[in-house]
Design a protein around this motif. Structure first.
Motif, PDB file in Angstrom:
ATOM      1  N   ASP A  82     -24.926 -42.266   0.873  1.00 46.65           N
ATOM      2  CA  ASP A  82     -23.554 -41.768   0.994  1.00 46.65           C
ATOM      3  C   ASP A  82     -22.754 -42.678   1.921  1.00 46.65           C
ATOM      4  OD1 ASP A  82     -23.951 -39.654  -0.655  1.00 46.65           O
ATOM      5  OD2 ASP A  82     -24.029 -38.121   0.916  1.00 46.65           O
ATOM      6  N   TRP A 126     -29.988 -38.493  13.188  1.00 45.39           N
ATOM      7  CA  TRP A 126     -30.676 -37.638  12.213  1.00 45.39           C
ATOM      8  C   TRP A 126     -30.069 -36.235  12.247  1.00 45.39           C
ATOM      9  CZ3 TRP A 126     -32.783 -36.892   7.943  1.00 45.39           C
ATOM     10  CH2 TRP A 126     -33.622 -35.805   7.657  1.00 45.39           C
ATOM     11  N   GLN A 127     -29.598 -35.793  11.059  1.00 47.44           N
ATOM     12  CA  GLN A 127     -29.032 -34.452  10.902  1.00 47.44           C
ATOM     13  C   GLN A 127     -29.997 -33.639  10.048  1.00 47.44           C
ATOM     14  OE1 GLN A 127     -25.299 -35.682   9.122  1.00 47.44           O
ATOM     15  NE2 GLN A 127     -24.228 -35.564  11.096  1.00 47.44           N
ATOM     16  N   ASP A 136     -30.141 -30.469   9.359  1.00 47.69           N
ATOM     17  CA  ASP A 136     -29.617 -29.427   8.481  1.00 47.69           C
ATOM     18  C   ASP A 136     -29.153 -29.991   7.133  1.00 47.69           C
ATOM     19  OD1 ASP A 136     -27.642 -30.843   9.779  1.00 47.69           O
ATOM     20  OD2 ASP A 136     -26.246 -29.146   9.896  1.00 47.69           O
ATOM     21  N   THR A 137     -28.599 -31.192   7.146  1.00 47.86           N
ATOM     22  CA  THR A 137     -28.153 -31.807   5.889  1.00 47.86           C
ATOM     23  C   THR A 137     -29.151 -32.842   5.364  1.00 47.86           C
ATOM     24  OG1 THR A 137     -26.925 -33.503   7.107  1.00 47.86           O
ATOM     25  CG2 THR A 137     -25.737 -31.482   6.505  1.00 47.86           C
ATOM     26  N   ARG A 138     -30.236 -33.064   6.122  1.00 45.97           N
ATOM     27  CA  ARG A 138     -31.273 -34.023   5.761  1.00 45.97           C
ATOM     28  C   ARG A 138     -30.656 -35.396   5.522  1.00 45.97           C
ATOM     29  NH1 ARG A 138     -35.786 -31.550   5.286  1.00 45.97           N
ATOM     30  NH2 ARG A 138     -36.852 -33.248   4.210  1.00 45.97           N
ATOM     31  N   ALA A 139     -29.775 -35.802   6.458  1.00 47.10           N
ATOM     32  CA  ALA A 139     -29.069 -37.077   6.334  1.00 47.10           C
ATOM     33  C   ALA A 139     -29.386 -37.958   7.538  1.00 47.10           C
ATOM     34  CB  ALA A 139     -27.568 -36.854   6.226  1.00 47.10           C
ATOM     35  N   LYS A 163     -25.089 -43.309   5.161  1.00 42.50           N
ATOM     36  CA  LYS A 163     -26.027 -42.203   5.320  1.00 42.50           C
ATOM     37  C   LYS A 163     -27.060 -42.258   4.208  1.00 42.50           C
ATOM     38  CE  LYS A 163     -23.025 -38.826   7.607  1.00 42.50           C
ATOM     39  NZ  LYS A 163     -22.446 -37.447   7.531  1.00 42.50           N
ATOM     40  N   VAL A 204     -29.618 -39.853   2.380  1.00 49.22           N
ATOM     41  CA  VAL A 204     -29.864 -38.427   2.192  1.00 49.22           C
ATOM     42  C   VAL A 204     -31.204 -38.239   1.480  1.00 49.22           C
ATOM     43  CG1 VAL A 204     -28.977 -36.277   1.220  1.00 49.22           C
ATOM     44  CG2 VAL A 204     -27.376 -38.025   2.056  1.00 49.22           C
ATOM     45  N   PRO A 231     -34.791 -32.035  -0.238  1.00 51.61           N
ATOM     46  CA  PRO A 231     -35.467 -31.014   0.578  1.00 51.61           C
ATOM     47  C   PRO A 231     -36.947 -30.926   0.213  1.00 51.61           C
ATOM     48  CG  PRO A 231     -34.140 -29.988  -1.139  1.00 51.61           C
ATOM     49  CD  PRO A 231     -33.811 -31.465  -1.160  1.00 51.61           C
TER      50      PRO A 231
END
Length: 575
Positions: free
Chosen positions: A525, A545-546, A548-551, A567, A569, A572
């Motif tokens: 992204d 590293w995020q 919650d959004t796995r980014a 990014k 991604v 899950p």
């Protein structure tokens, strides 16, 4: 207590002697004669029922390997011994064998001792016909692809007789063998398996991979021992270990596989209390000569029964270790040194052609080694976008390391290129450089071309992590000019391709952040490439590293400005 001389049986009668030995006779570690014979019998039954004549065998455990080897020979098989289990080795092995055994992929292995399928010992062990019993060994590949060499057991039997005649005085019946080399190659096969079995001595319990293991073995058991080692092991002896314990136990040290530098021989004498007995030879010739630097300096003395002469400046030998009585001309230059000894003058030049020019790789190595900051150097041909070119693996001494730290990689490679330019054609100047703490080596202490080529497949830059926590990390990347990512991008004006920059992020992020594995990659992204990254530059990497959004967010910047950002991604986890 008088230490009796071990009983000599020769290789053809090893199993006969063991089958008739007292159960309490130790063969290796806790393995006694009865257990060893039973295991050899299990291997013999397995091989006897297997189709085909040539069977490849690889096993790390020395006693199990010896049982499988003699079991195969007594089943009438021609045994093929690969030096390792690297993918290239296994690919070549398919054309050399009818089947695989031991720890090779899908290799045959008999039932474990004590199971219902294990039929127990077998007392029917005729003497092997040594002229009709075969093994295939492989050269180290130190100057090219490993070559297969077929040998009769009679040749190996002659060689262990030679070793016993030359060095048997160092052994009593209770002398242990400690080793750092693999029995899959001729040196380890002879010194750690065949010679001990022929002489009625125990095999080494295990191969010692680290100096600490050698010290521990001598601390736990201070009885007399002989160490079978290699230059690679003896060149790297740390000063802080309990060497007095080793000096109290070791009665002799053997080294083979390559020349032992004088300073390494002196270190071994200081740490181990013994001047190493260097044995010179090859897979093709077997043992030729020996020396101890503390006594003989550079001079080599022929082993018993070995005749030598000079032929057009090259060493030629006639030996019972060879297939016939012809003179064998080695690829080693030599000079007479008096008292029937000789000194070596280096290997015959390895000649390659680059742009129709004949180039000596040996000359390049010798020129590199002459630079004041270089301890060791090896060169190899690698495939680049402009064709086959020279790559250099260099081990720097303390002064060279200090210059590398102070001046940087670019300055040191430039200095080496200027040094080489006085003697080497410009087309032969190395295009790739690797500065290593030590040359890579196999279990025999050999640096093979395959191992060197692996060094130059490097695609990820050197990284120096600056900071990290659970959700972020920063680092400095040194983008060396010899990274493989520059191949083809672009000749004359190399830059790092965008896909390589993303690969760097994927490869480095797991070192500091709990990110998913690469196979869970979903998409990229907001990907931007703002400016190019050129060779020999330092780039700042910032990761976020995020969960919650796995980014995984990344930015690559330098003093020249931003280079890339975006990014990555991930899918899950599966429920």
């Amino acid at each position: 207590m008088v230490d009796r001389k071990p009983a000599w049986t020769g290789l053809g009668g090893v199993m006969v002697a063991l089958a008739g030995a007292a159960q309490t006779r130790a063969v290796a570690g806790a393995v006694d004669a009865r257990q060893f014979v039973a295991r050899a019998a299990a291997w013999r039954r397995l091989f006897a029922g297997a189709p085909g004549q040539r069977w490849a065998l690889y096993l790390d455990d020395t006693a199990e390997f010896a049982a499988a080897l003699f079991g195969a020979w007594h089943a009438g098989k021609h045994v093929v011994l690969p030096g390792d289990t690297r993918p290239e080795t296994l690919a070549a092995l398919r054309g050399q064998s009818d089947g695989w055994a031991g720890e090779l992929p899908d290799g045959l292995v008999p039932a474990a001792p004590g199971t219902d399928a294990d039929a127990g010992p077998d007392t029917n062990w005729p003497v092997l016909a040594t002229h009709d019993t075969w093994v295939t060994l492989f050269t180290s590949g130190s100057t090219g692809a490993p070559g297969a060499i077929d040998k009769r057991l009679a040749q190996l039997d002659a060689e262990v007789h030679t070793l016993q005649q030359a060095f048997g005085r160092h052994f009593g019946s209770e002398t242990r063998v400690l080793c750092t080399v693999s029995h899959q190659h001729i040196y380890g096969l002879l010194f750690t398996v065949l010679w001990p079995l022929a002489a009625g001595r125990p095999l080494p319990a295990a191969r010692l991979a680290f100096h600490e293991e050698l010290v521990a073995a001598c601390q736990e058991d201070g009885s007399a021992a002989v160490l079978v080692s290699s230059p690679a092991h003896l060149k790297r002896m740390p000063a802080g270990l309990d060497w007095p314990a080793v000096r109290g136990a070791v009665r002799a040290v053997f080294s083979s596989g390559g020349p032992l530098p004088p300073e390494a021989a002196a270190d071994a004498l200081r740490h181990l209390g013994q001047s190493p007995i260097e044995v010179f030879g090859s897979s093709e010739t077997g043992g030729i000569a020996w020396r101890q630097r503390a006594v003989h300096a550079d001079r080599w003395n022929a082993l018993p029964g070995i005749a030598w002469r000079l032929q057009d400046g090259y060493l030629a030998v006639r030996s019972p270790h060879l297939a016939d009585e012809s003179w064998y001309v080695c690829a080693d230059r030599a000079l007479p040194a008096g008292d029937d000894s000789f000194v070596l003058g280096g290997r015959a030049d390895r000649i390659v052609k680059i742009e129709e020019k004949r180039i000596s790789l040996t000359q390049i190595e010798q020129s590199l080694a002459a630079w004041p900051g270089v301890r060791e150097a090896r060169v190899v041909m690698v495939e680049l976008d402009v064709g086959m070119r020279v790559a250099a693996a260099v081990v720097l001494d303390d002064a060279g390391q200090a210059e590398l730290a102070a001046q940087g990689r670019g300055a040191v490679t430039a200095a080496l290129r200027r040094h080489l330019a006085a003697a080497i054609d410009p087309v032969a100047l190395p295009r790739r450089w690797a500065f290593l703490p030590a040359l890579p080596c196999n279990a025999q202490g050999k640096t093979t071309e395959a191992m060197l080529r692996e060094v130059f497949r490097r695609t990820v830059p050197d990284v120096r992590w600056l900071a990290s926590d659970a959700v972020s990390a920063t680092a400095t990347l040194h983008v060396a000019g010899d990274l493989a990512v520059f191949d083809g991008h672009f000749p004359g004006s190399p830059i790092v391709p965008g896909v390589a920059q993303v690969d760097w992020v994927m490869a480095l992020a797991p070192q500091k952040l709990d990110v998913p594995p690469p196979q869970r990659f979903a998409r990229l992204d907001t990907l931007k490439f703002q400016s190019v990254i050129r060779p020999d530059s330092d780039v700042h990497l910032a990761l976020t590293w995020q969960a919650d959004t796995r980014a995984l967010g990344f930015r690559l910047t330098s003093d020249a400005g931003p280079h890339a950002s975006g990014k990555i991604v991930f899918h899950p986890e599966a429920p």
